[in-house]
Design a protein around this motif. Structure first.
Motif, PDB file in Angstrom:
ATOM      1  N   GLU A   1       0.850  -1.187   0.000  1.00 46.45           N
ATOM      2  CA  GLU A   1       0.000   0.000   0.000  1.00 46.45           C
ATOM      3  C   GLU A   1       0.895   1.249   0.000  1.00 46.45           C
ATOM      4  O   GLU A   1       1.878   1.335   0.743  1.00 46.45           O
ATOM      5  CB  GLU A   1      -0.944   0.007   1.204  1.00 46.45           C
ATOM      6  N   ILE A   2       0.581   2.239  -0.846  1.00 46.12           N
ATOM      7  CA  ILE A   2       1.392   3.440  -0.992  1.00 46.12           C
ATOM      8  C   ILE A   2       1.208   4.349   0.217  1.00 46.12           C
ATOM      9  O   ILE A   2       0.091   4.755   0.547  1.00 46.12           O
ATOM     10  CB  ILE A   2       1.023   4.206  -2.283  1.00 46.12           C
ATOM     11  N   VAL A   3       2.329   4.657   0.881  1.00 42.30           N
ATOM     12  CA  VAL A   3       2.329   5.634   1.970  1.00 42.30           C
ATOM     13  C   VAL A   3       2.804   6.981   1.441  1.00 42.30           C
ATOM     14  O   VAL A   3       2.193   8.015   1.704  1.00 42.30           O
ATOM     15  CB  VAL A   3       3.224   5.152   3.131  1.00 42.30           C
ATOM     16  N   LEU A   4       3.909   6.972   0.685  1.00 38.10           N
ATOM     17  CA  LEU A   4       4.407   8.160  -0.010  1.00 38.10           C
ATOM     18  C   LEU A   4       4.732   7.741  -1.440  1.00 38.10           C
ATOM     19  O   LEU A   4       5.417   6.729  -1.651  1.00 38.10           O
ATOM     20  CB  LEU A   4       5.666   8.727   0.665  1.00 38.10           C
ATOM     21  N   PRO A   5       4.276   8.478  -2.437  1.00 38.93           N
ATOM     22  CA  PRO A   5       4.512   8.088  -3.830  1.00 38.93           C
ATOM     23  C   PRO A   5       5.989   8.156  -4.206  1.00 38.93           C
ATOM     24  O   PRO A   5       6.791   8.829  -3.547  1.00 38.93           O
ATOM     25  CB  PRO A   5       3.687   9.113  -4.620  1.00 38.93           C
ATOM     26  N   LEU A   6       6.341   7.469  -5.277  1.00 38.94           N
ATOM     27  CA  LEU A   6       7.735   7.428  -5.733  1.00 38.94           C
ATOM     28  C   LEU A   6       8.066   8.684  -6.538  1.00 38.94           C
ATOM     29  O   LEU A   6       8.206   8.664  -7.766  1.00 38.94           O
ATOM     30  CB  LEU A   6       7.990   6.174  -6.574  1.00 38.94           C
ATOM     31  N   ILE A   7       8.224   9.791  -5.829  1.00 34.97           N
ATOM     32  CA  ILE A   7       8.509  11.077  -6.487  1.00 34.97           C
ATOM     33  C   ILE A   7       9.677  11.801  -5.827  1.00 34.97           C
ATOM     34  O   ILE A   7      10.003  12.930  -6.202  1.00 34.97           O
ATOM     35  CB  ILE A   7       7.269  11.992  -6.462  1.00 34.97           C
ATOM     36  N   TYR A   8      10.348  11.149  -4.873  1.00 36.69           N
ATOM     37  CA  TYR A   8      11.369  11.835  -4.082  1.00 36.69           C
ATOM     38  C   TYR A   8      12.777  11.382  -4.471  1.00 36.69           C
ATOM     39  O   TYR A   8      12.986  10.281  -4.983  1.00 36.69           O
ATOM     40  CB  TYR A   8      11.128  11.598  -2.589  1.00 36.69           C
TER      41      TYR A   8
ATOM     42  N   GLY B   1       3.002   8.796   6.552  1.00 39.20           N
ATOM     43  CA  GLY B   1       3.088   9.668   5.385  1.00 39.20           C
ATOM     44  C   GLY B   1       2.705  11.099   5.654  1.00 39.20           C
ATOM     45  O   GLY B   1       2.502  11.871   4.710  1.00 39.20           O
ATOM     46  N   ASN B   2       2.623  11.492   6.923  1.00 38.74           N
ATOM     47  CA  ASN B   2       2.254  12.856   7.287  1.00 38.74           C
ATOM     48  C   ASN B   2       3.505  13.717   7.458  1.00 38.74           C
ATOM     49  O   ASN B   2       4.460  13.313   8.131  1.00 38.74           O
ATOM     50  CB  ASN B   2       1.443  12.869   8.584  1.00 38.74           C
ATOM     51  N   ALA B   3       3.492  14.912   6.858  1.00 37.57           N
ATOM     52  CA  ALA B   3       4.627  15.832   6.969  1.00 37.57           C
ATOM     53  C   ALA B   3       4.652  16.465   8.353  1.00 37.57           C
ATOM     54  O   ALA B   3       3.653  17.004   8.818  1.00 37.57           O
ATOM     55  CB  ALA B   3       4.545  16.912   5.902  1.00 37.57           C
ATOM     56  N   ILE B   4       5.820  16.379   9.012  1.00 42.56           N
ATOM     57  CA  ILE B   4       6.000  17.018  10.320  1.00 42.56           C
ATOM     58  C   ILE B   4       6.634  18.394  10.145  1.00 42.56           C
ATOM     59  O   ILE B   4       6.293  19.340  10.840  1.00 42.56           O
ATOM     60  CB  ILE B   4       6.887  16.135  11.218  1.00 42.56           C
ATOM     61  N   THR B   5       7.572  18.494   9.194  1.00 44.16           N
ATOM     62  CA  THR B   5       8.214  19.780   8.903  1.00 44.16           C
ATOM     63  C   THR B   5       8.088  20.058   7.410  1.00 44.16           C
ATOM     64  O   THR B   5       7.860  19.150   6.605  1.00 44.16           O
ATOM     65  CB  THR B   5       9.706  19.766   9.290  1.00 44.16           C
TER      66      THR B   5
END
Length: 706
Positions: free
Chosen positions: A154-161, A188-192
């Motif tokens: 299951e995708i948590v963060l897409p393959l774009i980084y 997958g939540n941004a903290i900063t």
């Protein structure tokens, strides 16, 4: 939660179980025994365990290799999967990271579970499992793109980084295409926000993050609990926190007035009234009044003159003092040589050497395996394994077709071509056709050839001018033949003998020194004396050693002690010193009982002999050294500063830079302090008559936001 607990129990029990097995080998095949020696798996496999070389048993399963492919087998000798994987690695959990071909030319990575069923499909170029998440990446065109998935794909963060790194405690550092980082949770939540340069691993629930040249702290939740205001932050072993604020560099006048200041970790003098600014491990540039020209951004910055710098970020290039690119920063190396740049770029070809001018223009027409240093009139070059020569305009004077270049004279070259030796000019005309014996050019139309242990002096036509079985050595105007009886025969380049000389033995030489105050020192019959300008003996050769006359006196050594006599050979100061120096301004340094002092012409001590060393400074003051500490006496021998400093540097302007306990300050030649000893760096600028100082900030306790 129950699943995680049961998984942990299984893994602990399996690790204990794995320690009970032993691999064995028969006829190059590998099998498995238990602790009693019972054969569990017969010796039928190329390998057992995992493709990274490790061995373990997981849930009664392990990996096996047959026909150079990997599969899964259980301890009941049942094949769970066929050997279809190029690699098979234990991830430390219940999934195995595998790689296999998906078509005849392409392989991909996925994960299988302990039943051999695909858990993560074979669509990735790489996988790293971290807890209940997997960092995955795929190659897109020429770069890899990273993403984060769960263990069921299951995708948590897409393959774009550009990259993803685990930093512990279910936190991931995510890098974007600009090289900036942000902190994300395993959900997958941004903290900063993006804008962080790097983040350390967590220690005592804190991670150090870097922004620009500054550091701050994140807590376990990713909250910024210390803003990036410190140059460095330390997390100590006891969990306490310390920070160092930015260091400051200043320009000071001699009376301690601040002219300008800047935040920096150090300053380095450069040419053309420029200063290199150091901040962290990067360098920038300022003028000599600390006005920033460009901020620190290069890991190397080396000035080469004409306001040009060889600079490095990831690769090397050349910039000017305005930070304008002269050569792009793409090279593996850049060497400044004869007003040109020899550069190497492996991305262009196997070695990829070129020459560029100071305007950034390539002057070579070809790529070379190697370009040597400038040698008077040319560069030696190598291309496709063969040697040649180019000039400073990049033109090949000699094409790269020779096995080696031997030596040269003006525009003539001795070369090796297919095992034959000859001489060519820069038009590549053969002046001496290839022949099988090594050859050395001596001068125009003269060569030295060694054949069957005989040395021949020949002309280019091959005519023998002179030959000898003894060594011949060429000089600009003659040749020397060194004979075995010690004679040295001198010949001209037409083979005519000019002279034969017997080497003079050193012990027979009568030494005559330079004239000083009308007298010359001589050595005769092993003893020293003095003669006048007419060659008459004025002071008999009765001394073991002598100096030169200075201010009417000279030092002489008698019975292993030094003293002083005048021109009438009257002993003025009795020989009583272990070492003595000539008089200057009525004073001389002497050594007695292992210590140095300063005497006058009456032999009285002006400075007592209690120092390990005394150095005369340019202003004729005296640097006093004892017990590795330094002090100062004036021209009259009066002590200004007792030896107490680790270093004293006379600036020849009435001031000295002093160093004590790794700190620098400034004192006058009278011993008065003008800049306190608190600085970690102190540089004198003689043109501006000011002082560049740097003081590192102290380490202080760090307050964390609640």
């Amino acid at each position: 939660m129950k699943f995680l607990l049961s998984l942990a129990i299984v893994l602990i029990s399996l690790s204990i179980e794995a320690a009970s097995y032993e691999l064995f080998e028969i006829s190059g095949k590998v099998g498995l025994k238990d602790e009693t020696g019972k054969i569990i798996l017969p010796a039928s496999f190329q390998s057992l365990g995992w493709s990274d070389g490790s061995f373990s048993v997981i849930g009664q399963l392990t990996g096996y290799r047959l026909n150079n492919q990997w599969g899964i087998i259980n301890l009941k000798k049942e094949f769970v999967t066929k050997p279809i994987y190029e690699s098979l690695i234990n991830s430390g959990g219940y999934l195995l990271i595998a790689r296999k071909k998906i078509n005849p030319v392409e392989s991909k990575t996925g994960c299988v579970d302990l039943r051999g069923e695909v858990a993560i499909p074979f669509i990735y170029d790489g996988i790293k499992i971290v807890g209940l998440r997997a960092i995955v990446f795929k190659k897109e065109a020429t770069v890899y793109m990273f993403g984060l998935i769960g263990l069921k794909n299951e995708i948590v963060l897409p393959l774009i980084y550009s990259n993803i790194t685990s930093i512990g405690l279910s936190r991931f550092a995510i890098e974007n295409d600009k090289g900036q980082l942000a902190l994300f949770t395993d959900q997958g939540n941004a903290i900063t926000a993006f804008g962080i340069d790097s983040i350390s691993n967590y220690k005592y629930n804190y991670a150090v993050f870097h922004q620009g040249f500054m550091e701050g702290l994140l807590n376990a939740n990713g909250d910024m609990v210390v803003e990036s205001i410190y140059r460095k932050i330390k997390i100590n072993a006891d969990g306490s926190l310390q920070g160092q604020l930015p260091s400051e560099c200043k320009i000071l006048s001699g009376d301690n007035q601040v002219i300008n200041k800047i935040e920096a970790d150090g300053l380095i003098n450069s040419y053309a009234k420029l200063l290199k600014i150091k901040r962290g491990e990067l360098y920038g540039l300022s003028d000599d009044l600390l006005t920033t020209i460009f901020s620190p951004q290069y890991s190397q910055l080396n000035e080469i003159g004409n306001s040009l710098f060889i600079a490095k970020k990831k690769n090397y290039g050349v910039i000017n003092s305005k930070n304008e690119i002269v050569l792009p920063l793409v090279f593996d190396s850049v060497i400044f040589d004869h007003h040109l740049f020899r550069v190497k770029d492996k991305s262009i070809s196997k070695n990829g050497w070129d020459i560029y001018d100071t305007l950034g223009k390539a002057i070579t027409k070809n790529k070379y395996d190697w370009i040597g240093e400038w040698n008077d009139n040319f560069f030696s070059v190598k291309k496709r394994g063969f040697w040649g020569v180019i000039n400073n305009e990049g033109e090949e004077l000699i094409h790269c077709v020779y096995d080696s270049l031997l030596n040269h004279t003006n525009d003539l070259f001795a070369v090796n071509l297919k095992g034959q030796f000859g001489i060519i000019n820069t038009k590549e005309d053969w002046l001496m056709t290839p022949q099988p014996y090594p050859i050395t050019i001596l001068k125009a139309n003269r060569v030295l050839i060694t054949k069957d242990n005989v040395n021949y002096l020949n002309d280019f036509a091959g005519s023998i001018i002179y030959f000898s079985e003894y060594p011949l050595e060429g000089f600009p105007d003659f040749i020397v033949e060194n004979l075995p009886n010690g004679l040295a025969r001198k010949l001209d380049y037409d083979g005519r003998i000019l002279s034969t000389e017997q080497p003079i033995k050193v012990e027979h030489i009568e030494t005559i020194a330079e004239e000083s105050e009308g007298l010359r020192g001589i050595k005769k019959d092993g003893k020293f004396g003095f003669i006048d300008r007419n060659g008459n003996l004025r002071i008999a050769n009765r001394y073991d050693a002598i100096g030169q006359f200075k201010e009417g006196l000279t030092k002489v050594k008698l019975n292993n002690k030094w003293g002083y006599i005048n021109v009438d050979e009257r002993i003025i100061i009795q020989p009583s010193f272990e070492q003595a120096y000539s008089f200057t301004d009525g004073k001389a340094l002497v050594k007695r009982n292992g210590k140095y002092g300063l005497i006058n012409k009456e032999g009285k001590f002006i400075l007592p002999n209690r120092y390990d060393s005394i150095v005369v400074l340019i202003e004729k003051n005296y640097l006093l050294i004892t017990n590795h500490k330094k002090g100062l006496a004036n021209i009259n021998g009066q002590i200004i500063i007792e030896p107490k400093f680790d270093e004293l540097t006379d600036l020849n302007n009435g001031y000295l830079i002093a160093k004590q306990d790794k700190k620098f300050g400034l004192i006058t030649s009278e011993g008065l302090s003008t800049l306190p000893l608190i600085y970690d760096q102190l540089i004198f600028n003689p043109e501006k008559n000011n002082y560049l100082v740097m003081k590192q900030a102290e380490w202080v306790g760090v307050e964390v936001k609640k």
